[in-house]
Design a protein around this motif. Structure first.
Motif, PDB file in Angstrom:
ATOM      1  N   MET A  56      -1.051  13.996 -12.847  1.00  0.00           N
ATOM      2  CA  MET A  56      -1.709  12.875 -12.206  1.00  0.00           C
ATOM      3  C   MET A  56      -1.362  11.583 -12.140  1.00  0.00           C
ATOM      4  N   PHE A  57      -0.036  11.373 -12.557  1.00  0.00           N
ATOM      5  CA  PHE A  57       1.017   9.669 -12.577  1.00  0.00           C
ATOM      6  C   PHE A  57       1.083   9.299 -11.062  1.00  0.00           C
ATOM      7  N   GLY A  58       1.179  10.363 -10.029  1.00  0.00           N
ATOM      8  CA  GLY A  58       1.942  10.532  -8.729  1.00  0.00           C
ATOM      9  C   GLY A  58       0.414  10.075  -7.878  1.00  0.00           C
ATOM     10  N   LEU A  59      -0.489  10.828  -7.654  1.00  0.00           N
ATOM     11  CA  LEU A  59      -1.829   9.789  -7.319  1.00  0.00           C
ATOM     12  C   LEU A  59      -2.440   8.593  -7.913  1.00  0.00           C
ATOM     13  N   ALA A  60      -2.222   8.485  -9.593  1.00  0.00           N
ATOM     14  CA  ALA A  60      -2.442   7.328  -9.961  1.00  0.00           C
ATOM     15  C   ALA A  60      -2.335   6.387  -9.311  1.00  0.00           C
ATOM     16  N   LEU A  61      -0.737   6.524  -9.205  1.00  0.00           N
ATOM     17  CA  LEU A  61       0.316   5.177  -8.972  1.00  0.00           C
ATOM     18  C   LEU A  61      -0.103   5.354  -7.487  1.00  0.00           C
ATOM     19  N   LEU A  62       0.079   6.027  -6.517  1.00  0.00           N
ATOM     20  CA  LEU A  62      -0.260   6.046  -5.353  1.00  0.00           C
ATOM     21  C   LEU A  62      -2.242   5.259  -5.129  1.00  0.00           C
ATOM     22  N   PHE A  63      -2.858   5.734  -6.072  1.00  0.00           N
ATOM     23  CA  PHE A  63      -4.658   4.809  -5.365  1.00  0.00           C
ATOM     24  C   PHE A  63      -4.216   3.127  -5.830  1.00  0.00           C
ATOM     25  N   THR A  64      -3.202   3.265  -7.242  1.00  0.00           N
ATOM     26  CA  THR A  64      -2.969   1.648  -7.598  1.00  0.00           C
ATOM     27  C   THR A  64      -2.466   1.245  -7.038  1.00  0.00           C
ATOM     28  N   VAL A  65      -1.521   0.936  -5.638  1.00  0.00           N
ATOM     29  CA  VAL A  65      -1.255   0.491  -4.917  1.00  0.00           C
ATOM     30  C   VAL A  65      -2.078   0.394  -3.805  1.00  0.00           C
ATOM     31  N   LEU A  66      -2.912   1.009  -3.465  1.00  0.00           N
ATOM     32  CA  LEU A  66      -3.338   1.375  -2.172  1.00  0.00           C
ATOM     33  C   LEU A  66      -4.272  -0.398  -2.093  1.00  0.00           C
ATOM     34  N   PRO A  67      -5.221  -1.019  -2.942  1.00  0.00           N
ATOM     35  CA  PRO A  67      -5.381  -2.193  -2.806  1.00  0.00           C
ATOM     36  C   PRO A  67      -5.372  -3.902  -2.169  1.00  0.00           C
ATOM     37  N   GLU A  68      -3.306  -3.446  -2.232  1.00  0.00           N
ATOM     38  CA  GLU A  68      -2.532  -4.156  -2.142  1.00  0.00           C
ATOM     39  C   GLU A  68      -2.019  -4.150  -1.188  1.00  0.00           C
ATOM     40  N   THR A  69      -2.192  -3.510   0.024  1.00  0.00           N
ATOM     41  CA  THR A  69      -1.746  -3.402   0.806  1.00  0.00           C
ATOM     42  C   THR A  69      -2.941  -4.121   2.344  1.00  0.00           C
ATOM     43  N   VAL A  70      -4.705  -5.227   2.367  1.00  0.00           N
ATOM     44  CA  VAL A  70      -4.996  -5.250   1.690  1.00  0.00           C
ATOM     45  C   VAL A  70      -4.704  -7.087   1.559  1.00  0.00           C
ATOM     46  N   VAL A  71      -3.297  -7.798   1.138  1.00  0.00           N
ATOM     47  CA  VAL A  71      -3.028  -8.412   0.522  1.00  0.00           C
ATOM     48  C   VAL A  71      -1.994  -8.756   1.884  1.00  0.00           C
ATOM     49  N   ILE A  72      -1.466  -7.577   1.826  1.00  0.00           N
ATOM     50  CA  ILE A  72       0.020  -7.448   3.413  1.00  0.00           C
ATOM     51  C   ILE A  72      -1.090  -8.320   4.569  1.00  0.00           C
ATOM     52  N   PHE A  73      -2.532  -7.293   4.727  1.00  0.00           N
ATOM     53  CA  PHE A  73      -2.678  -7.873   5.961  1.00  0.00           C
ATOM     54  C   PHE A  73      -3.212  -8.786   6.077  1.00  0.00           C
ATOM     55  N   GLY A  74      -3.616  -9.833   5.334  1.00  0.00           N
ATOM     56  CA  GLY A  74      -4.566 -10.613   5.211  1.00  0.00           C
ATOM     57  C   GLY A  74      -2.815 -12.153   5.119  1.00  0.00           C
ATOM     58  N   LEU A  75      -2.254 -11.496   4.796  1.00  0.00           N
ATOM     59  CA  LEU A  75      -0.534 -12.584   5.025  1.00  0.00           C
ATOM     60  C   LEU A  75      -0.164 -12.211   6.684  1.00  0.00           C
ATOM     61  N   VAL A  76      -0.778 -11.679   7.250  1.00  0.00           N
ATOM     62  CA  VAL A  76      -0.460 -11.383   8.252  1.00  0.00           C
ATOM     63  C   VAL A  76      -0.699 -12.004   9.248  1.00  0.00           C
ATOM     64  N   ILE A  77      -2.363 -11.614   8.826  1.00  0.00           N
ATOM     65  CA  ILE A  77      -2.986 -12.974   9.825  1.00  0.00           C
ATOM     66  C   ILE A  77      -2.639 -14.121   8.925  1.00  0.00           C
ATOM     67  N   ALA A  78      -2.610 -14.839   8.233  1.00  0.00           N
ATOM     68  CA  ALA A  78      -2.483 -15.508   7.546  1.00  0.00           C
ATOM     69  C   ALA A  78      -0.982 -16.749   8.343  1.00  0.00           C
ATOM     70  N   LEU A  79      -0.352 -15.224   8.701  1.00  0.00           N
ATOM     71  CA  LEU A  79       1.237 -15.761   9.728  1.00  0.00           C
ATOM     72  C   LEU A  79      -0.160 -16.296  11.351  1.00  0.00           C
ATOM     73  N   LEU A  80      -0.042 -15.071  11.250  1.00  0.00           N
ATOM     74  CA  LEU A  80      -0.863 -14.774  13.028  1.00  0.00           C
ATOM     75  C   LEU A  80      -1.515 -16.379  13.208  1.00  0.00           C
ATOM     76  N   ILE A  81      -2.356 -16.895  12.562  1.00  0.00           N
ATOM     77  CA  ILE A  81      -2.782 -18.147  12.358  1.00  0.00           C
ATOM     78  C   ILE A  81      -2.356 -19.282  12.591  1.00  0.00           C
ATOM     79  N   MET A  82      -0.943 -18.801  11.382  1.00  0.00           N
ATOM     80  CA  MET A  82      -0.022 -19.988  11.774  1.00  0.00           C
ATOM     81  C   MET A  82       0.239 -20.525  12.728  1.00  0.00           C
ATOM     82  N   PHE A  83       0.754 -19.709  13.112  1.00  0.00           N
ATOM     83  CA  PHE A  83       2.241 -19.501  14.164  1.00  0.00           C
ATOM     84  C   PHE A  83       1.914 -19.515  15.541  1.00  0.00           C
ATOM     85  N   ILE A  84       0.812 -18.360  15.622  1.00  0.00           N
ATOM     86  CA  ILE A  84       0.159 -18.639  17.307  1.00  0.00           C
ATOM     87  C   ILE A  84      -1.014 -19.322  17.989  1.00  0.00           C
TER      88      ILE A  84
END
Length: 76
Positions: A48-76
């Motif tokens: 289950m290590f590979g699947l567990a690693l995938l599920f551990t990384v999934l919440p970090e994508t939300v931070v990437i979306f927040g960073l994209v929104i912050a960059l859009l707010i700052m520069f557009i």
């Protein structure tokens, strides 16, 4: 006395900071729960290590979306 543009720039910076900060806080809380479950699942079955690693990384994508929104707010 602050100019009207200065206040707007400050509010934009606060909004961008909140976008990144709150998504980081939420992802950290989620990753704590997912990480505990992933360690338990890996302890039971090493396959289950590979699947567990995938599920551990999934919440970090939300931070990437927040960073994209912050960059859009700052520069557009």
């Amino acid at each position: 006395m602050a100019m009207e543009g200065d206040v707007g720039a400050g509010l934009i910076a606060i909004g961008a900071g909140l976008a990144v900060g709150l998504t980081g806080l939420g992802a950290g809380m989620a990753e704590g729960d997912v990480g505990a479950a992933a360690v338990g699942a890996t302890a039971e079955d090493r396959g289950m290590f590979g699947l567990a690693l995938l599920f551990t990384v999934l919440p970090e994508t939300v931070v990437i979306f927040g960073l994209v929104i912050a960059l859009l707010i700052m520069f557009i």
